[in-house]
Design a protein around this motif. Structure first.
Motif, PDB file in Angstrom:
ATOM      1  N   ARG B 404       0.925  -1.036  -0.002  1.00  0.00           N
ATOM      2  CA  ARG B 404       0.021  -0.008   0.116  1.00  0.00           C
ATOM      3  C   ARG B 404       1.021   1.328  -0.090  1.00  0.00           C
ATOM      4  O   ARG B 404       2.242   1.277  -0.003  1.00  0.00           O
ATOM      5  CB  ARG B 404      -0.877  -0.108   1.242  1.00  0.00           C
ATOM      6  N   GLY B 405       0.382   2.317  -0.289  1.00  0.00           N
ATOM      7  CA  GLY B 405       0.704   3.765  -0.276  1.00  0.00           C
ATOM      8  C   GLY B 405       1.826   4.044  -1.179  1.00  0.00           C
ATOM      9  O   GLY B 405       2.978   4.941  -1.111  1.00  0.00           O
ATOM     10  N   ALA B 406       1.940   3.417  -2.340  1.00  0.00           N
ATOM     11  CA  ALA B 406       2.876   3.542  -3.311  1.00  0.00           C
ATOM     12  C   ALA B 406       2.514   4.583  -4.218  1.00  0.00           C
ATOM     13  O   ALA B 406       1.366   4.824  -4.561  1.00  0.00           O
ATOM     14  CB  ALA B 406       3.236   2.366  -4.238  1.00  0.00           C
ATOM     15  N   THR B 407       3.433   5.601  -4.712  1.00  0.00           N
ATOM     16  CA  THR B 407       3.442   6.604  -5.454  1.00  0.00           C
ATOM     17  C   THR B 407       4.497   6.386  -6.667  1.00  0.00           C
ATOM     18  O   THR B 407       5.655   5.963  -6.267  1.00  0.00           O
ATOM     19  CB  THR B 407       3.509   7.905  -4.813  1.00  0.00           C
ATOM     20  N   LEU B 408       4.032   6.796  -7.924  1.00  0.00           N
ATOM     21  CA  LEU B 408       5.048   6.631  -8.859  1.00  0.00           C
ATOM     22  C   LEU B 408       5.404   8.239  -9.264  1.00  0.00           C
ATOM     23  O   LEU B 408       4.448   8.906  -9.594  1.00  0.00           O
ATOM     24  CB  LEU B 408       4.434   5.970 -10.326  1.00  0.00           C
ATOM     25  N   ILE B 409       6.604   8.532  -9.245  1.00  0.00           N
ATOM     26  CA  ILE B 409       7.000   9.736  -9.874  1.00  0.00           C
ATOM     27  C   ILE B 409       8.004   9.872 -10.850  1.00  0.00           C
ATOM     28  O   ILE B 409       8.623   8.522 -11.069  1.00  0.00           O
ATOM     29  CB  ILE B 409       7.572  10.731  -8.676  1.00  0.00           C
ATOM     30  N   GLY B 410       8.015  10.817 -11.705  1.00  0.00           N
ATOM     31  CA  GLY B 410       9.108  10.599 -12.939  1.00  0.00           C
ATOM     32  C   GLY B 410       8.780  11.823 -13.670  1.00  0.00           C
ATOM     33  O   GLY B 410       8.053  12.735 -13.626  1.00  0.00           O
ATOM     34  N   LYS B 411       9.677  11.846 -15.125  1.00  0.00           N
ATOM     35  CA  LYS B 411       9.224  12.780 -16.038  1.00  0.00           C
ATOM     36  C   LYS B 411       8.549  11.882 -17.242  1.00  0.00           C
ATOM     37  O   LYS B 411       9.128  10.948 -17.434  1.00  0.00           O
ATOM     38  CB  LYS B 411      10.514  13.434 -16.392  1.00  0.00           C
ATOM     39  N   GLY B 412       7.607  12.862 -17.753  1.00  0.00           N
ATOM     40  CA  GLY B 412       6.893  12.013 -18.875  1.00  0.00           C
ATOM     41  C   GLY B 412       7.576  11.460 -19.891  1.00  0.00           C
ATOM     42  O   GLY B 412       7.602  10.553 -20.441  1.00  0.00           O
ATOM     43  N   SER B 413       8.677  12.589 -20.301  1.00  0.00           N
ATOM     44  CA  SER B 413       9.502  12.229 -21.501  1.00  0.00           C
ATOM     45  C   SER B 413      10.338  10.836 -21.275  1.00  0.00           C
ATOM     46  O   SER B 413      10.565  10.140 -22.251  1.00  0.00           O
ATOM     47  CB  SER B 413      10.547  13.205 -21.932  1.00  0.00           C
ATOM     48  N   ASP B 414      10.721  10.895 -20.314  1.00  0.00           N
ATOM     49  CA  ASP B 414      11.475   9.432 -19.624  1.00  0.00           C
ATOM     50  C   ASP B 414      10.739   8.314 -19.856  1.00  0.00           C
ATOM     51  O   ASP B 414      11.142   7.138 -20.160  1.00  0.00           O
ATOM     52  CB  ASP B 414      12.061   9.664 -18.266  1.00  0.00           C
ATOM     53  N   VAL B 415       9.644   8.275 -19.193  1.00  0.00           N
ATOM     54  CA  VAL B 415       8.817   7.298 -19.033  1.00  0.00           C
ATOM     55  C   VAL B 415       8.266   6.862 -20.366  1.00  0.00           C
ATOM     56  O   VAL B 415       8.320   5.544 -20.366  1.00  0.00           O
ATOM     57  CB  VAL B 415       7.555   7.665 -17.961  1.00  0.00           C
ATOM     58  N   LEU B 416       7.871   7.725 -21.448  1.00  0.00           N
ATOM     59  CA  LEU B 416       7.716   7.271 -22.662  1.00  0.00           C
ATOM     60  C   LEU B 416       8.666   6.288 -23.287  1.00  0.00           C
ATOM     61  O   LEU B 416       8.550   5.262 -23.931  1.00  0.00           O
ATOM     62  CB  LEU B 416       7.206   8.390 -23.513  1.00  0.00           C
ATOM     63  N   LYS B 417       9.911   6.712 -23.093  1.00  0.00           N
ATOM     64  CA  LYS B 417      11.088   6.240 -23.779  1.00  0.00           C
ATOM     65  C   LYS B 417      11.334   4.747 -23.011  1.00  0.00           C
ATOM     66  O   LYS B 417      12.026   3.803 -23.486  1.00  0.00           O
ATOM     67  CB  LYS B 417      12.125   6.926 -23.625  1.00  0.00           C
ATOM     68  N   LYS B 418      10.819   4.610 -21.751  1.00  0.00           N
ATOM     69  CA  LYS B 418      11.055   3.499 -20.964  1.00  0.00           C
ATOM     70  C   LYS B 418      10.198   2.503 -21.000  1.00  0.00           C
ATOM     71  O   LYS B 418      10.139   1.458 -20.280  1.00  0.00           O
ATOM     72  CB  LYS B 418      11.440   3.842 -19.573  1.00  0.00           C
ATOM     73  N   ILE B 419       9.065   2.640 -21.602  1.00  0.00           N
ATOM     74  CA  ILE B 419       8.026   1.695 -21.880  1.00  0.00           C
ATOM     75  C   ILE B 419       8.574   0.394 -22.666  1.00  0.00           C
ATOM     76  O   ILE B 419       8.936   0.660 -23.972  1.00  0.00           O
ATOM     77  CB  ILE B 419       6.780   2.116 -22.445  1.00  0.00           C
ATOM     78  N   ASP B 420       8.966  -0.710 -22.128  1.00  0.00           N
ATOM     79  CA  ASP B 420       9.640  -1.796 -22.982  1.00  0.00           C
ATOM     80  C   ASP B 420       8.632  -3.092 -23.226  1.00  0.00           C
ATOM     81  O   ASP B 420       9.110  -3.790 -24.051  1.00  0.00           O
ATOM     82  CB  ASP B 420      10.773  -2.199 -22.104  1.00  0.00           C
ATOM     83  N   LEU B 421       7.478  -2.887 -22.559  1.00  0.00           N
ATOM     84  CA  LEU B 421       6.618  -3.844 -23.007  1.00  0.00           C
ATOM     85  C   LEU B 421       5.135  -3.562 -23.044  1.00  0.00           C
ATOM     86  O   LEU B 421       4.770  -2.958 -22.117  1.00  0.00           O
ATOM     87  CB  LEU B 421       6.561  -5.242 -21.789  1.00  0.00           C
ATOM     88  N   VAL B 422       4.290  -3.597 -24.172  1.00  0.00           N
ATOM     89  CA  VAL B 422       2.941  -3.297 -24.349  1.00  0.00           C
ATOM     90  C   VAL B 422       1.997  -4.490 -24.583  1.00  0.00           C
ATOM     91  O   VAL B 422       2.174  -5.274 -25.463  1.00  0.00           O
ATOM     92  CB  VAL B 422       2.759  -2.118 -25.269  1.00  0.00           C
ATOM     93  N   GLY B 423       0.954  -4.646 -23.284  1.00  0.00           N
ATOM     94  CA  GLY B 423       0.143  -5.833 -23.866  1.00  0.00           C
ATOM     95  C   GLY B 423      -0.734  -5.790 -24.755  1.00  0.00           C
ATOM     96  O   GLY B 423      -0.991  -4.616 -25.446  1.00  0.00           O
ATOM     97  N   ASN B 424      -1.682  -6.776 -24.758  1.00  0.00           N
ATOM     98  CA  ASN B 424      -2.715  -6.858 -25.681  1.00  0.00           C
ATOM     99  C   ASN B 424      -3.987  -6.704 -25.219  1.00  0.00           C
ATOM    100  O   ASN B 424      -5.215  -7.066 -25.887  1.00  0.00           O
ATOM    101  CB  ASN B 424      -2.761  -8.341 -26.641  1.00  0.00           C
ATOM    102  N   ASN B 425      -4.291  -6.255 -24.113  1.00  0.00           N
ATOM    103  CA  ASN B 425      -5.523  -6.087 -23.305  1.00  0.00           C
ATOM    104  C   ASN B 425      -5.970  -4.876 -23.098  1.00  0.00           C
ATOM    105  O   ASN B 425      -6.283  -4.517 -21.873  1.00  0.00           O
ATOM    106  CB  ASN B 425      -5.542  -6.984 -22.067  1.00  0.00           C
TER     107      ASN B 425
END
Lengths: 448, 464
Positions: B404-425
């Motif tokens: 519980r209590g998790a927060t995700l922080i980051g920069k949009g531009s970094d995250v978009l580049k770090k998406i390394d798997l995309v599901g089919n659902n």
């Protein structure tokens, strides 16, 4: 626009068998203007009014509202109130006959109304210019705006109670984007007043710009527990988020972190939190609440001890106490709820610089993000994106970002070690909150 | 709603001082809300919003005025006052409204007003019972029912004249689990641009059980660890990461003033090649769909990012002038109280090829965010934060204990580049999105995705 007569409405309501009725009316006028590159890029003029009917039948209260004010709307109001009364479970509703006495206050500034639009435009243009003048790294002034708002509220009921007041406020807000190489930083600042001559554009610009450029080169920190200074606006934001659960309604429903804590220590001894409906220049300053109950000033937390919850008529009756005058309604479109008025942590006597000097190694948090999602007002838990400065040996040594702070609001209150003297009221939202900066012994910080 | 001749006169009055574009927005909205706490109807309010917004441009200067008073005298007065704040040298000679074949992509089968308040209470009771009986740890159930029928008339000096009706209903279920002094909440809020038939199409009891399950899971969970780690974000409302981290930065509101990091980046690779992102206001009965936007422009489907390359922004009329771009059916506003600006409609990352099982099993250690809460972003820096409503640790390619209590922080531009798997659902959720033109319904979607590394804010010392 036709004026709807409350007498006529109440007379027709008698035919529906309603025991008591209340007509609430609200009128707002506002002006907002934004400047971008020395041009007025938005100019907004607003006139808004609406009314709401509440009626009591067999102890049950129904609500309806309308912004269209004509004969057909009057019939709709009565029908809709009746439909809603039919499905209400609680039969302990109340429409108030009136308090014995109301505080005489005049939260309305006539001086503010007389200012010509040209003067306001000129002020905002000067603010934008002052931002560019302060530092050549200012790349864009993304928000540079002025707004003033005037609100009139009136309650009339079928027992003859008639109350009204008017309040007004103006503010300037500036947000800047500074650039150094590829690095982008933002800073913002505002000023809220009823006295137009108090606006100091250079001071606002300097604060916003200095904050943005102070963040160049910011980086994260190793995760761990750190002593932390929460700047006045950060602790006020946390207070705003968690004060909702000081509502007796939240307590009675088992949704408050303050449940079962009345008359107990919930904060450090140097913490006093005041709810002040008479605070000068407060956005929530009013002589009566949304149910027509006289408002009053009280210390909700006095030297760390929780002395009262915030009540409206319904919760007060259930707890066998008097309403604290905290019935709140966002507008005629909303239900009657409970909310703080102008609420603040009382300032201490320690200067901001002394707070910093007190840290051997710690962090000053100057901004948190994600309060609407990363804070749970029921449990008091929060985990928020944050930035600020790293302090070593009592001195700020570098900016810090890409961290989160996490903890529980009650733990924060209890761990407040030092209370600053740098008291500021924040921009009003669903309430008006203020605080001085505070130093907390220990807070979990996640970073690298 | 308002006589055509009067609308025309108001537009002429608005252009009296030489403005080159004027628009009239008339709104008549029916709203109904019922609040149930522990099976008891606590409040119910029904009402009518009615107002007229008048907007004038002179080049890129804009003025907006609104009023509730629709008398001819008042509207001409307000239009005149607004006009006086602008100067220009445009002259409108004739105005011929073009009334084409109206678009209607969102059929409404059961009028919300044809059901009694009692019918709606029965629905809420079902949700309440279902959540309450899920587990003894459920101490409280709150159910809020909302309905809104917004009728609009939008006309402008270029001849547009559109009348449209937007019908939406939503039921928001919050379950609270208590153990000792601790409380945790679970939430589901299904909604659509639909009539009461929505509740025949979805199983409200299933949503209620899910809200309860989430609360019970979280009350038993320990705090999340903090630090950098791979994060798997599940489908539906998980798309809030794209909405916040990137979507807002593609709105002309920030692009036109170049306060977005995505300004001047059309044609550039801004995301991993696996990412194709779409904003589609035409999805039939979609939460964020409309026939027309709030500037009388038909909504459309736009590919924002194709295989990682930035293809399009979301553009409203005023910012379109600043950018030299055509509007894209993205001009939205909460109500007549707001001037419209560019906003998202239904925004999502398109489906990829990996199955959810493959994504989890390919992750040795990390956080699995099964259900996301809300978040926010600074469009200038792209820094964002999201809360994780229901999270788990992934250990050895398997979903392990809840946290519980998790927060995700980051920069949009970094995250978009770090998406390394995309599901089919691919799936959708519903949200309310706040910005300078108020709070508007926003559809949010994605398939399961994995971000190779994100900062997780948590209270426990990192394990790795």
């Amino acid at each position: 626009m036709m004026e709807l007569s409350s007498q006529e409405l109440f007379a027709r309501g008698d035919n529906y068998g309603f025991n008591r009725m209340e007509l609430y009316r609200e009128k707002t006028r506002s002006l907002s203007l934004r400047v971008f590159n020395q041009e007025v890029d938005h100019y907004g003029i607003a006139e808004n009014q609406g009314m709401a009917l509440r009626a009591l039948h067999g102890g049950k209260i129904g609500y309806a509202y309308s912004e269209k004010i004509d004969q057909a709307s009057m019939a709709n109001l009565l029908e809709q109130v009746q439909d809603n009364i039919r499905i209400i479970s609680n039969s302990k509703g109340e429409i108030f006959s009136g308090s014995e006495e109301y505080q005489t206050i005049n939260p309305y500034s006539a001086q503010l109304v007389g200012i010509k639009p040209e003067k306001k435009i000129e002020l905002v243009k000067r603010l934008e210019q002052a931002a560019f003048n302060r530092d050549e790294r200012v790349a864009t002034v993304n928000y540079c705006l002025y707004s003033d708002l005037e609100i009139e509220k009136e309650i009339k009921n079928s027992m003859g109670l008639e109350l009204n007041y008017a309040n007004n406020l103006a503010y300037l807000y500036l947000s800047v984007v500074a650039k150094e190489g590829e690095e982008i930083r933002t800073g913002s600042h505002f000023m809220l007043t009823q006295d137009f001559s108090e606006f100091d554009v250079v001071k606002i610009a300097n604060q916003a710009v200095d904050e943005a450029v102070s963040l160049f080169g910011a980086s994260s920190l190793p995760s761990g527990n750190y002593p932390v200074i929460l700047r006045y606006d950060v602790i006020a934001d946390l207070l705003a988020t968690f004060a909702t659960t000081l509502s007796a309604e939240s307590v009675q429903k088992g949704l408050s972190l303050f449940q079962g804590k009345l008359d107990q220590a919930v904060a450090a001894e140097n913490v006093t939190i005041v709810d002040d409906p008479f605070f000068s220049g407060g956005a929530m300053t009013a002589p009566f609440d949304a149910e027509g109950v006289a408002t009053r000033k009280k210390k909700v937390i006095e030297q760390g001890r929780l002395t009262t919850y915030l009540h409206n008529l319904k919760t007060a009756r259930q707890d066998g106490v008097e309403s604290t005058g905290n019935a709140f309604r966002g507008s005629y479109k909303g239900f009657i709820d409970i909310a703080p008025t102008n609420m603040y942590i009382e300032p201490g006597d320690i200067a901001y610089q002394e707070l910093i000097a007190s840290l051997e190694r710690g962090i000053v948090i100057i901004n948190v993000q994600g309060l609407h999602s990363g804070a749970n007002p029921v449990s008091g838990d929060f985990s928020l994106g944050a930035y600020g400065y790293l302090v070593e040996d009592g001195k700020i040594i570098r900016p810090v970002d890409q961290i989160t702070i996490a903890g529980n609001f009650l733990e924060v209150l209890k761990r407040i070690e030092l209370v600053g003297d740098d008291f500021v009221m924040s921009l009003p939202g669903a309430g008006h909150f203020g605080a001085p900066s505070v130093m907390i012994k220990k807070l979990a910080v996640a970073g690298e | 709603m308002l006589d055509k001749g009067l609308v025309e006169d108001v537009i002429f009055a608005a252009l009296a001082s030489g403005g080159d574009f004027a628009e009239v927005f008339v709104e008549n909205s029916y709203n109904n809300a019922i609040k149930m706490v522990s099976g008891e109807v606590e409040e119910a309010i029904t009402g009518n919003d009615y107002g007229i917004g008048i907007r004038i441009f002179s080049g890129t200067n804009a003025v907006y005025a609104f009023t509730n008073n629709d008398s001819r005298d008042n509207l001409l007065k307000v239009a005149g006052e607004a006009a006086r704040t602008l100067q220009g040298n445009f002259e409108l000679n004739t105005l011929n409204f073009i009334t084409g074949q109206p678009i209607n992509r969102h059929p409404i089968l059961v009028d919300l007003r044809s059901k009694t308040q009692q019918d709606k209470v029965e629905l809420l009771k079902k949700a309440n019972r279902s959540a309450k009986s899920y587990d003894d740890l459920i101490s409280q159930v709150l159910v809020n029912y909302l309905e809104n029928i917004q009728q609009v008339l939008i006309a402008n000096s270029e001849g547009a004249f559109v009348e449209d009706e937007r019908v939406r209903t939503r039921t928001m279920i919050q379950a609270v689990a208590s153990r000792g002094n601790e409380k945790q909440t679970g939430f589901h809020g299904p909604g659509a641009q639909m009539g009461f038939e929505l509740y025949d199409k979805i199983d409200i009891e299933e949503y209620a059980r899910e809200a309860a399950r989430m609360a019970v899971t979280m009350i038993k969970a320990d705090f999340a660890p903090g630090g950098k780690m791979p994060v798997v974000i599940d489908n539906e409302f998980g798309g809030v990461i794209f909405h916040e981290a990137c979507g807002h930065g593609l709105e002309a509101t920030s692009v036109a003033k170049k306060t977005s990091i995505y300004a001047d980046k059309l044609g550039e690779q801004i995301a991993s090649q696996l990412v194709t992102a779409i904003d589609d206001g035409t999805i039939p009965n979609g939460w964020g769909s409309q026939n027309y936007d709030d500037e009388a422009v038909p909504m459309e489907k736009k590919v924002l990012i194709e295989k990682g390359v930035l293809k399009s922004y979301m553009v409203d009329r005023l910012n379109g002038r600043r950018m030299g771009s055509n509007p894209t059916g993205s001009g939205r506003r909460q109500s007549y109280r707001y001037a419209p600006t560019s906003r998202m409609t239904n925004t999502y990352i398109a489906a990829g090829n990996s199955s959810p099982e493959e994504i989890i099993s390919a992750t040795e250690y990390g956080l699995y965010a099964r259900c996301m809460g809300g978040g926010s972003v600074n469009p200038a820096t792209g820094e964002f934060n999201f809360s994780v409503r229901e999270g788990y640790l992934i250990r050895d390619g398997k979903i392990a204990e809840p946290v519980r209590g998790a927060t995700l922080i980051g920069k949009g531009s970094d995250v978009l580049k770090k998406i390394d798997l995309v599901g089919n659902n691919l799936g959708f959720g519903e949200g309310m999105c706040g910005s300078i033109s108020g709070s508007v319904p926003a559809g949010i979607g994605q398939p399961m995705i994995r971000v190779s590394e994100l900062t997780v804010g948590g209270r426990k010392e990192s394990e790795q």
